[in-house]
Design a protein around this motif. Sequence first.
Motif, PDB file in Angstrom:
ATOM      1  N   LYS A 123       0.771  -1.306   0.063  1.00 42.38           N
ATOM      2  CA  LYS A 123       0.198   0.113   0.036  1.00 42.38           C
ATOM      3  C   LYS A 123       0.689   1.410  -0.042  1.00 42.38           C
ATOM      4  N   ASN A 124       0.415   2.294  -0.445  1.00 46.91           N
ATOM      5  CA  ASN A 124       0.982   3.618  -0.631  1.00 46.91           C
ATOM      6  C   ASN A 124       1.101   4.058   0.901  1.00 46.91           C
ATOM      7  N   SER A 125       2.168   4.875   1.119  1.00 46.82           N
ATOM      8  CA  SER A 125       2.052   5.440   2.566  1.00 46.82           C
ATOM      9  C   SER A 125       1.944   6.766   2.366  1.00 46.82           C
ATOM     10  N   VAL A 126       2.003   7.557   3.471  1.00 49.09           N
ATOM     11  CA  VAL A 126       1.473   9.080   3.556  1.00 49.09           C
ATOM     12  C   VAL A 126       2.667   9.691   2.804  1.00 49.09           C
ATOM     13  N   TYR A 127       3.602   9.232   2.810  1.00 51.33           N
ATOM     14  CA  TYR A 127       4.960  10.022   2.102  1.00 51.33           C
ATOM     15  C   TYR A 127       5.017   9.564   0.581  1.00 51.33           C
ATOM     16  N   HIS A 128       4.007   8.869  -0.216  1.00 53.34           N
ATOM     17  CA  HIS A 128       4.071   8.215  -1.149  1.00 53.34           C
ATOM     18  C   HIS A 128       4.670   9.364  -2.298  1.00 53.34           C
ATOM     19  N   ASP A 129       3.793  10.324  -2.379  1.00 57.18           N
ATOM     20  CA  ASP A 129       4.120  11.558  -3.584  1.00 57.18           C
ATOM     21  C   ASP A 129       5.666  12.003  -3.279  1.00 57.18           C
ATOM     22  N   ARG A 130       5.861  12.265  -1.808  1.00 58.66           N
ATOM     23  CA  ARG A 130       7.151  12.897  -1.476  1.00 58.66           C
ATOM     24  C   ARG A 130       8.342  12.179  -2.013  1.00 58.66           C
ATOM     25  N   ILE A 131       8.220  10.831  -1.823  1.00 54.97           N
ATOM     26  CA  ILE A 131       9.132   9.865  -2.215  1.00 54.97           C
ATOM     27  C   ILE A 131       9.429   9.887  -3.622  1.00 54.97           C
ATOM     28  N   LEU A 132       8.288   9.829  -4.472  1.00 59.97           N
ATOM     29  CA  LEU A 132       8.308   9.740  -5.764  1.00 59.97           C
ATOM     30  C   LEU A 132       8.964  11.211  -6.432  1.00 59.97           C
ATOM     31  N   LYS A 133       8.860  12.379  -5.648  1.00 60.01           N
ATOM     32  CA  LYS A 133       9.553  13.581  -6.110  1.00 60.01           C
ATOM     33  C   LYS A 133      10.918  13.417  -5.867  1.00 60.01           C
ATOM     34  N   LEU A 134      11.267  12.983  -4.405  1.00 63.20           N
ATOM     35  CA  LEU A 134      12.539  12.773  -4.188  1.00 63.20           C
ATOM     36  C   LEU A 134      13.421  12.083  -5.384  1.00 63.20           C
ATOM     37  N   MET A 135      12.690  10.916  -5.863  1.00 64.81           N
ATOM     38  CA  MET A 135      13.644  10.032  -6.682  1.00 64.81           C
ATOM     39  C   MET A 135      13.515  10.939  -7.991  1.00 64.81           C
ATOM     40  N   GLU A 136      12.592  11.566  -8.463  1.00 62.01           N
ATOM     41  CA  GLU A 136      12.742  12.391  -9.683  1.00 62.01           C
ATOM     42  C   GLU A 136      13.825  13.177  -9.718  1.00 62.01           C
ATOM     43  N   ASP A 137      14.016  14.127  -8.427  1.00 63.00           N
ATOM     44  CA  ASP A 137      14.883  15.234  -8.359  1.00 63.00           C
ATOM     45  C   ASP A 137      16.395  14.575  -8.206  1.00 63.00           C
ATOM     46  N   ASN A 138      16.304  13.281  -7.913  1.00 62.67           N
ATOM     47  CA  ASN A 138      17.714  12.827  -7.548  1.00 62.67           C
ATOM     48  C   ASN A 138      18.030  11.607  -8.555  1.00 62.67           C
ATOM     49  N   MET A 139      17.613  11.312  -9.664  1.00 63.14           N
ATOM     50  CA  MET A 139      17.556  10.360 -10.728  1.00 63.14           C
ATOM     51  C   MET A 139      18.994  10.368 -11.167  1.00 63.14           C
ATOM     52  N   HIS A 140      19.372  11.728 -11.342  1.00 65.55           N
ATOM     53  CA  HIS A 140      20.688  11.841 -11.959  1.00 65.55           C
ATOM     54  C   HIS A 140      21.865  10.949 -11.300  1.00 65.55           C
ATOM     55  N   LEU A 141      21.672  10.921  -9.841  1.00 67.75           N
ATOM     56  CA  LEU A 141      22.939  10.531  -9.214  1.00 67.75           C
ATOM     57  C   LEU A 141      22.787   8.791  -9.783  1.00 67.75           C
ATOM     58  N   ILE A 142      21.535   8.135 -10.045  1.00 62.13           N
ATOM     59  CA  ILE A 142      21.632   6.930 -10.541  1.00 62.13           C
ATOM     60  C   ILE A 142      22.432   6.713 -11.910  1.00 62.13           C
ATOM     61  N   ILE A 143      21.852   7.817 -12.780  1.00 61.11           N
ATOM     62  CA  ILE A 143      22.249   7.607 -14.241  1.00 61.11           C
ATOM     63  C   ILE A 143      23.902   7.952 -14.012  1.00 61.11           C
ATOM     64  N   LYS A 144      24.374   8.669 -13.237  1.00 60.55           N
ATOM     65  CA  LYS A 144      25.790   8.866 -13.165  1.00 60.55           C
ATOM     66  C   LYS A 144      26.526   7.647 -12.770  1.00 60.55           C
ATOM     67  N   ALA A 145      25.929   7.011 -11.815  1.00 65.45           N
ATOM     68  CA  ALA A 145      26.520   5.877 -11.282  1.00 65.45           C
ATOM     69  C   ALA A 145      26.758   4.650 -12.340  1.00 65.45           C
TER      70      ALA A 145
END
Length: 434
Positions: free
Chosen positions: A411-433
């Motif tokens: 189930k989605n937590s109360v922070y679900h949308d916040r987590i997705l936003k953090l993933m989108e903002d920091n996806m460049h770290l995964i791409i770089k690695a």
Amino acid sequence: MKARNKYQEQIVELSYRLPAITKQQMEYANSHIFPLLAYRNKKKGWCIHCGSALAFDPNSKAKYVKCSHCGKRLEIESKSDRKHTFRAYFTVVCTFGGFQVVRHFFCTKKIHKGLAPEYDYCEVVQNWIDSNGKETILARSTIPFTGYYDYWNRNSELSIKSRRGYYSMYASRYDIENTVIYPYVGLLKEVRRNGIVSLKDLDCVPVNKLLSSILSDTQTELLVKHNQNELLIHKIRIGYHHIEALKHPEAIRIACRHRYIVQDATMWLDYLDLLEHFGLDLHNPHYVCPMNLHEAHDRLLIRKNREDAKAKREQDIKEAQKFEKMYKEAKAAFFGIVFGDDKIVISVVQSVSEMAIEGEEMHHCVFTNRYFCKAKSLILSAKDKDGNRIETIEVNLDTFKVIQSRGVCNKNSVYHDRILKLMEDNMHLIIKAA
């Protein structure tokens, strides 16, 4: 097969001297072994008991009708058949020559609309049981290659038979059950002494196996004398070729001593197995005689399921250790990635063991579905500042998109949308690695 010794010769000789089925027995069988039906086709119909024609009200939705000719209460079936043949077994229990004798008759009823029924009675099996419980079978031969294990050859003679091998599908041919028993039974004094005075409530098991068991098995005698009918029926039925002793005899004696009547034999015996598994005292009536069997059984079953699940997880983790090196080599480049905000910290799952813990605490399938083997998936864990897991995230390493982010029980937590936003903002770290 011919008699091979004097004991069998005695039984064969006694068999020839048995009286034929009586008129009273046949009348009882006619009234009880064949179904009382009325075949109805729109306004017309007929009685299956006597063959007489019946008239029906086309608007009536009644399920039963009384035959105006024989007076029987008939269940109505919508059928246009004008004739039918019924077959059933009828059993007579008597004593003869110092033996307990169970006689099985194969009964046929042919009925045609407007005609009186025709009955035929053929004795097909005799079970001769002595006072020690030893059984000898006399039966007619069967016609092979018919697809029916009890297709009796009426032209054959009653002769000595033996049960087939242990794995034979025909082993119970001579243990006839689901039959109507003539209510006036003759029982040996040893049978009455051991507790059976009537077969009224025990007609759902093969009578010959019951009588043989009561004369030779002390556990059967115990169950009969303490009215443990459900346990007795279970005991007779599980012995396919012979009567087997029930497990946990000490617990059965405790139940009988405390007048605890078992209503569900299968569940109670399963419950005793669970008691034994957890090392609980099978001599203690507190455990053996629960007030609510269902609750006591389910409580132990839940405990057993948890134990089994834990053992399986431990085994799965042990088997998954061989993928530990492969996982670390494949995902080592991402292990240093950590990001978040003032409430959430997201990091890459760094080992198979950690993934097992993630799946266990979050109650989802990230470990059981072996995500550690997926080359194109990267698993991250989102936690709060206190280290409590919030969601598990999967990223596709081809598209660098979040495929899913699951909280407890998917189930989605109360922070679900916040987590997705953090993933989108920091996806460049995964791409770089990568």
